[in-house]
Design a protein around this motif. Structure first.
Motif, PDB file in Angstrom:
ATOM      1  N   GLY A   1      -4.395 -11.695 -23.013  1.00  0.00           N
ATOM      2  CA  GLY A   1      -3.658 -10.460 -23.192  1.00  0.00           C
ATOM      3  C   GLY A   1      -2.696 -10.079 -22.111  1.00  0.00           C
ATOM      4  O   GLY A   1      -2.524 -10.775 -21.108  1.00  0.00           O
ATOM      5  N   HIS A   2      -2.109  -8.964 -22.385  1.00  0.00           N
ATOM      6  CA  HIS A   2      -1.480  -8.154 -21.373  1.00  0.00           C
ATOM      7  C   HIS A   2      -2.609  -7.695 -20.460  1.00  0.00           C
ATOM      8  O   HIS A   2      -3.721  -7.454 -20.936  1.00  0.00           O
ATOM      9  N   VAL A   3      -2.299  -7.548 -19.210  1.00  0.00           N
ATOM     10  CA  VAL A   3      -3.203  -6.831 -18.330  1.00  0.00           C
ATOM     11  C   VAL A   3      -3.001  -5.352 -18.658  1.00  0.00           C
ATOM     12  O   VAL A   3      -1.889  -4.840 -18.502  1.00  0.00           O
TER      13      VAL A   3
ATOM     14  N   ILE B   1      -8.633 -13.132 -29.104  1.00  0.00           N
ATOM     15  CA  ILE B   1      -8.260 -11.715 -29.068  1.00  0.00           C
ATOM     16  C   ILE B   1      -7.087 -11.573 -28.110  1.00  0.00           C
ATOM     17  O   ILE B   1      -7.067 -12.189 -27.048  1.00  0.00           O
ATOM     18  N   LYS B   2      -6.092 -10.762 -28.498  1.00  0.00           N
ATOM     19  CA  LYS B   2      -5.045 -10.375 -27.551  1.00  0.00           C
ATOM     20  C   LYS B   2      -5.214  -8.893 -27.230  1.00  0.00           C
ATOM     21  O   LYS B   2      -4.953  -8.025 -28.069  1.00  0.00           O
ATOM     22  N   ILE B   3      -5.635  -8.632 -26.011  1.00  0.00           N
ATOM     23  CA  ILE B   3      -5.760  -7.255 -25.530  1.00  0.00           C
ATOM     24  C   ILE B   3      -4.358  -6.730 -25.229  1.00  0.00           C
ATOM     25  O   ILE B   3      -3.511  -7.481 -24.725  1.00  0.00           O
ATOM     26  N   TYR B   4      -4.110  -5.457 -25.558  1.00  0.00           N
ATOM     27  CA  TYR B   4      -2.772  -4.910 -25.323  1.00  0.00           C
ATOM     28  C   TYR B   4      -2.813  -3.840 -24.223  1.00  0.00           C
ATOM     29  O   TYR B   4      -3.872  -3.485 -23.707  1.00  0.00           O
ATOM     30  N   SER B   5      -1.637  -3.310 -23.907  1.00  0.00           N
ATOM     31  CA  SER B   5      -1.452  -2.562 -22.658  1.00  0.00           C
ATOM     32  C   SER B   5      -2.195  -1.234 -22.559  1.00  0.00           C
ATOM     33  O   SER B   5      -2.426  -0.738 -21.469  1.00  0.00           O
TER      34      SER B   5
ATOM     35  N   THR C   1       6.199 -17.876 -26.842  1.00  0.00           N
ATOM     36  CA  THR C   1       7.584 -17.407 -26.913  1.00  0.00           C
ATOM     37  C   THR C   1       7.733 -15.893 -26.853  1.00  0.00           C
ATOM     38  O   THR C   1       8.582 -15.380 -26.172  1.00  0.00           O
ATOM     39  N   ASP C   2       6.927 -15.144 -27.627  1.00  0.00           N
ATOM     40  CA  ASP C   2       7.108 -13.705 -27.760  1.00  0.00           C
ATOM     41  C   ASP C   2       8.465 -13.385 -28.368  1.00  0.00           C
ATOM     42  O   ASP C   2       9.023 -12.317 -28.150  1.00  0.00           O
ATOM     43  N   ALA C   3       9.025 -14.319 -29.104  1.00  0.00           N
ATOM     44  CA  ALA C   3      10.366 -14.137 -29.672  1.00  0.00           C
ATOM     45  C   ALA C   3      10.477 -15.026 -30.907  1.00  0.00           C
ATOM     46  O   ALA C   3       9.491 -15.588 -31.355  1.00  0.00           O
TER      47      ALA C   3
ATOM     48  N   GLN D   1      -1.000 -13.513 -20.999  1.00  0.00           N
ATOM     49  CA  GLN D   1       0.313 -13.692 -21.590  1.00  0.00           C
ATOM     50  C   GLN D   1       1.351 -12.990 -20.719  1.00  0.00           C
ATOM     51  O   GLN D   1       1.095 -11.879 -20.253  1.00  0.00           O
ATOM     52  N   HIS D   2       2.470 -13.622 -20.557  1.00  0.00           N
ATOM     53  CA  HIS D   2       3.662 -13.051 -19.915  1.00  0.00           C
ATOM     54  C   HIS D   2       3.547 -13.081 -18.383  1.00  0.00           C
ATOM     55  O   HIS D   2       2.684 -12.435 -17.792  1.00  0.00           O
ATOM     56  N   LEU D   3       4.464 -13.822 -17.780  1.00  0.00           N
ATOM     57  CA  LEU D   3       4.459 -14.036 -16.335  1.00  0.00           C
ATOM     58  C   LEU D   3       4.642 -12.742 -15.537  1.00  0.00           C
ATOM     59  O   LEU D   3       4.243 -12.666 -14.374  1.00  0.00           O
TER      60      LEU D   3
HETATM   61 ZN   LIG Z   1       2.664  -9.360 -25.396  1.00  0.00          ZN
END
Ligand SMILES: [Zn+2]
Length: 344
Positions: A93-95, A66-70, A244-246, A113-115
């Motif tokens: 996920g995103h926090v 699961i990817k939790i979003y913002s 990547t997110d790209a 995900q994402h530093l």
């Molecule tokens: Zn993201």
């Protein structure tokens, strides 16, 4: 991650029945909250009941994660995590806004995900509305204030290691966002983009944030500071998987190059992209190494990326499930001019 549920499953079915070329896919399903900043997905939740329903939908459709979003409400993170874990899914996920990265992990997240969300942990609760572009802008302004030597940074990195939290840094997007020139070609793709068809080429701009005049030094320092943070996280023994997110493919290669720019040895970066990723996703029985008994998925490279990571761009052959593909022929069919092959 974050694909439309209908078209995504149809596409994977085409990959599997051989009518479309594509990779082996491990599916991660997005769940967001509601409100003006919610992402373009129909998997939006406001209640625990809806959270469980969406996790079950993903589990029933063979998703691994699961990817939790913002915009997910902080109190629903443990609900999602408990249900996902009970159904055998990982949680990443995103926090979400209004909680810190530490609280997100305590709520059951396995992966971030994402530093930028690591940096935002140190800005919480001063910066807690992260559904909007503040999750980039505030990081650009303040990343250089949090060197790895700072006690709170060291403590949090140790916390990540102790909790076995996985990090998917996607640093290439911060290189682009903080580069200062929105019209420039996305950093790292300068050699690739000129080979693309014009309509694709136009979309490969950095989209960099506008730099306020009094913030120029902070923006310039932000990306190098994030690479130092990444190196410290690696040195501490936290598991890192390259995302990547790209744009797929080419951007992954550049993401790997950025890890070596951070000071991580190329051979360790290659391990993250292969064996470590397979271990994290629980598919190491079949994937992640070239060895007897594994699926025949591999690329052949002209060069030695264990000493020069950029050689990973020189792919001569792609093999998936024992079937051999010619990358030059694939690029040609997509309207991409083949790269210059090196003379022998
Ligand atoms: Zn993201």
């Amino acid at each position: 991650m974050a694909n439309d549920t209908d078209s995504f499953l149809e596409r994977i079915a085409r990959f599997e029945n051989g009518t479309e070329l594509g990779p082996r896919v491990l599916k991660a399903g997005i769940i967001d909250g509601t409100g003006e900043f919610a992402g373009p997905t129909k998997m939006r939740i406001d209640t625990a009941e809806q959270a469980i329903q969406d996790v079950d939908w993903y589990a029933d459709h063979g998703y691994a994660q699961i990817k939790i979003y913002s915009s997910v409400k902080p109190e629903l993170v443990p609900v999602i995590a408990d249900r996902a874990h009970a159904r055998g899914l990982r949680v990443s996920g995103h926090v979400p806004a209004f909680m810190s990265a530490r609280q997100f992990i305590e709520g059951g997240a396995d992966e971030i995900q994402h530093l930028n969300f690591i940096v935002l942990n140190f800005l919480f609760p001063d910066v807690k509305e992260t559904r909007n572009r503040d999750r980039f802008i505030k990081v650009a302004e303040h990343a250089n204030e949090f060197p790895p030597e700072r006690t709170e940074v060291t403590d949090f990195i140790n916390f990540l290691r102790e909790r076995h939290t996985v990090l998917d840094p996607t640093v290439n997007i911060f290189e682009a966002l903080f580069c200062g020139d929105p019209g420039a070609i996305t950093p790292g793709l300068e050699e690739v983009v000129p080979r693309f068809p014009p309509q694709v080429r136009r979309a490969q701009r950095s989209g960099a944030l506008e730099v306020p005049p009094d913030q120029q030094a902070a923006y310039r320092e932000a990306f190098p500071a994030m690479l130092r943070l990444l190196k410290a996280i690696y040195d501490a023994g936290v598991t890192i998987v390259p995302g990547t997110d790209a744009l797929s493919g080419y951007t992954l290669h550049h993401e790997l190059e950025l890890y070596t720019r951070a000071g991580i040895p190329p051979v360790e970066v290659l391990r993250m992209a292969t064996w470590t990723s397979a271990l994290v996703m629980g598919v190491d029985k079949d994937l992640g190494a070239v060895a007897p008994g594994k699926l025949a998925d591999m690329i052949l490279i002209d060069g030695d990326p264990t000493t020069n990571i950029r050689d990973i761009n020189n792919i001569t052959t792609v093999i998936k499930g024992g079937k051999v593909y010619d990358p030059v022929a694939i690029e040609k069919s997509l309207g991409i001019t083949p790269r210059e092959t090196r003379p022998h």
